[in-house]
Design an enzyme around this catalytic site. Structure first.
Site, PDB file in Angstrom:
ATOM      1  CB  CYS A   1      32.120  35.115 -65.051  1.00 43.67           C
ATOM      2  SG  CYS A   1      31.324  34.156 -63.788  1.00 43.67           S
TER       3      CYS A   1
ATOM      4  N   GLY B   1      32.083  31.484 -53.455  1.00 44.55           N
ATOM      5  CA  GLY B   1      32.861  30.445 -54.111  1.00 44.55           C
ATOM      6  C   GLY B   1      34.224  30.929 -54.579  1.00 44.55           C
TER       7      GLY B   1
ATOM      8  CG  ASN C   1      31.298  27.099 -64.542  1.00 47.71           C
ATOM      9  OD1 ASN C   1      32.323  26.436 -64.404  1.00 47.71           O
ATOM     10  ND2 ASN C   1      31.301  28.294 -65.076  1.00 47.71           N
TER      11      ASN C   1
ATOM     12  CB  ALA D   1      24.840  30.235 -50.169  1.00 43.06           C
ATOM     13  CG  HIS D   2      25.294  32.725 -55.735  1.00 42.22           C
ATOM     14  ND1 HIS D   2      25.108  33.048 -57.054  1.00 42.22           N
ATOM     15  CD2 HIS D   2      26.617  32.548 -55.580  1.00 42.22           C
ATOM     16  CE1 HIS D   2      26.283  33.081 -57.668  1.00 42.22           C
ATOM     17  NE2 HIS D   2      27.217  32.782 -56.796  1.00 42.22           N
TER      18      HIS D   2
ATOM     19  CB  THR E   1      32.140  41.011 -38.140  1.00 43.44           C
ATOM     20  OG1 THR E   1      33.024  41.761 -37.314  1.00 43.44           O
ATOM     21  CG2 THR E   1      30.878  40.665 -37.370  1.00 43.44           C
TER      22      THR E   1
ATOM     23  CD  GLN F   1      27.531  25.469 -61.499  1.00 44.93           C
ATOM     24  OE1 GLN F   1      26.435  24.910 -61.601  1.00 44.93           O
ATOM     25  NE2 GLN F   1      27.671  26.773 -61.580  1.00 44.93           N
TER      26      GLN F   1
HETATM   27  C1  LIG Z   1      29.600  30.337 -59.426  1.00 37.61           C
HETATM   28  C2  LIG Z   1      30.863  29.573 -59.367  1.00 37.61           C
HETATM   29  C3  LIG Z   1      31.974  30.035 -58.635  1.00 37.61           C
HETATM   30  C4  LIG Z   1      32.001  31.373 -57.962  1.00 37.61           C
HETATM   31  O1  LIG Z   1      31.197  31.443 -56.835  1.00 37.61           O
HETATM   32  P1  LIG Z   1      30.763  32.883 -56.281  1.00 37.61           P
HETATM   33  O2  LIG Z   1      30.010  32.572 -55.039  1.00 37.61           O
HETATM   34  O3  LIG Z   1      29.948  33.506 -57.347  1.00 37.61           O
HETATM   35  O4  LIG Z   1      32.026  33.622 -55.996  1.00 37.61           O
HETATM   36  C5  LIG Z   1      33.090  29.241 -58.591  1.00 37.61           C
HETATM   37  N1  LIG Z   1      33.151  28.053 -59.225  1.00 37.61           N
HETATM   38  C6  LIG Z   1      32.112  27.580 -59.938  1.00 37.61           C
HETATM   39  C7  LIG Z   1      32.230  26.250 -60.588  1.00 37.61           C
HETATM   40  C8  LIG Z   1      30.942  28.323 -60.037  1.00 37.61           C
HETATM   41  O5  LIG Z   1      29.920  27.856 -60.760  1.00 37.61           O
END
Ligand SMILES: *Cc1c(COP(=O)(O)O)cnc(C)c1O
Length: 396
Positions: free
Chosen positions: A328, A73, A153, A202-203, A239, A181
């Site tokens: 974070c 993200g 978030n 994805a996470h 890649t 989110q």
């Molecule tokens: C988690 C998050 C990100 C960052 O995504 P990553 O895959 O951890 O780099 C960016 N924006 C929002 C709103 C998020 O919740």
């Protein structure tokens, strides 16, 4: 005996779902061919990327050729902001965003300010909502980009994205939204909402960490962020993370399939948790909006007179995983920029707790939290000099 874990930090990250992992596994071992190579074993990996791209595009209602994979993200946000800024600098150098964006976006904007761009950070109201009239008023002749997150978030606020998209379309300004989110939790449609660029990861939806995507509407001029080989149609070098991309495809497909039912279920749990906390613990406030302007799984509250860190440690002792501010920023002593933006003072914003719900959470777990939390808050307050002063002054 293993301690029971009640995980309520789904907005920070999720585990990888079994079905997602299963789909990814062959791409670590059997199907290892470099997608850019000419031999036949590479066809399998190239095809897998194409299938994942189609799945992502279906989830946001774009064409599959408009989806570009990234390493998450934050990279998608950085690419959108920097790529648009530099590609359109001849037209203008003004960007509009909000004060409550994710750091991946805010810090990219701050970097641009050091490199000759001007950024307007819009205020939000006490629920975290952007005022579209203020947005209109902030637009200037040299505005090239508006970037406003789909859903926050920390406090779960869902912005009026369709309205914002309409304004940007009318004014012919490129519109980016960080939908990390939102995706898989609430409906996202880039066509209906006039979105030009959109970040996702994805996470946060039961896929792997370190993979995401940026949707770029066909015809939008954007500079590259990662320079090198010709991958992703020469727009994002390196890649491809084939297992990760396959995982993102599967995760987003499942999330969309389950979305309606799961968001209803989570909303019920959320309301029970919010109401339970507010009813049993005095001097507590809900951060973020009530009702359907709030992400289904988001709970964020402030307990006056105490520190979020203490709450988290005590909850952890009971097996409950939550967060204070966002993942974070916790660990840093700075209060959350989001909570300050919705008008909280430093002291109150320090006592924040975010519980973000997901798949494994049940009513039983909500009850468990509602049983454990009040005595924790009471104990921490009894150790707090702020609480002591407050009591001495006679509870005003
Ligand atoms: C988690 C998050 C990100 C960052 O995504 P990553 O895959 O951890 O780099 C960016 N924006 C929002 C709103 C998020 O919740």
């Amino acid at each position: 005996m293993d301690k029971k874990i009640v995980y309520m930090d789904y907005a920070a990250t999720t585990y990888v779902k079994e079905e997602v992992l299963k789909e990814m596994m062959p791409y670590f071992t059997e199907h290892y061919g470099n997608p850019s190579s000419a031999y036949s074993i590479s066809r399998e990996t190239k095809k897998a990327i194409d299938i994942a791209r189609t799945k992502v595009s279906k989830a946001i209602n774009s064409d599959s050729s408009e989806v570009y994979f990234t390493a998450g993200g934050a990279e998608a946000d950085n690419w959108a902001i920097k790529g648009i800024a530099f590609a359109h600098a001849n037209k203008g150098r003004h960007i509009i965003t909000t004060k409550i964006e994710h750091h991946g976006l805010l810090h990219a904007c701050e970097w641009l300010e050091k490199n000759g761009f001007e950024v307007t950070y819009l205020d939000v109201n006490e629920e975290g909502l952007v005022d579209v009239d203020k947005l209109k008023a902030a637009i200037k002749d040299d505005t090239i980009l508006v970037s406003i997150m789909f859903a926050n978030n920390e406090i779960g606020t869902i912005q009026p994205i369709k309205e914002i998209g309409e304004i940007c379309k009318e004014k012919k300004i490129i519109f980016h939204t960080d939908a990390v989110q939102a995706i898989g939790h609430i409906p996202v449609d880039v066509k209906e909402m006039n979105i030009d660029l959109l970040s996702l990861a994805a996470h946060k939806i039961y896929g792997p960490k370190g993979v995401g995507a940026l949707y770029i509407r066909k015809g939008i001029k954007i500079d590259n962020l990662i320079h090198g080989g010709g991958q992703e149609r020469a727009r994002r070098a390196g890649t491809e993370n084939v297992p990760g991309i396959v995982g993102l495809g599967k995760a987003i497909e499942i999330a969309i399939e389950n979305m309606e039912e799961e968001s209803k279920r989570l909303t019920v749990l959320r309301e029970k948790l919010i109401n339970g906390i507010l009813e049993t613990i005095p001097y507590t406030r809900l951060n973020g909006p009530k009702g359907d302007k709030r992400l289904p799984g988001n709970v964020n509250v402030c307990f006056r007179f105490i520190e979020g860190e203490g709450i988290l440690l005590s909850l952890d002792y009971e097996g409950i995983c939550g967060s204070s501010g966002s993942a974070c920023t916790s660990g840093a002593l700075d209060p959350s920029h989001v909570l300050l933006s919705i008008g909280l003072d430093h002291e109150t914003s320090h006592g924040s707790l975010r519980l973000s719900l997901g798949e494994t959470n049940t009513e039983e777990e909500v009850n468990y939290v509602l049983e454990k939390l009040p005595p924790i808050i009471e104990r921490l307050r009894n150790m707090s000099p702020l609480w002591y002063d407050f009591k001495k002054r006679g509870e005003k």
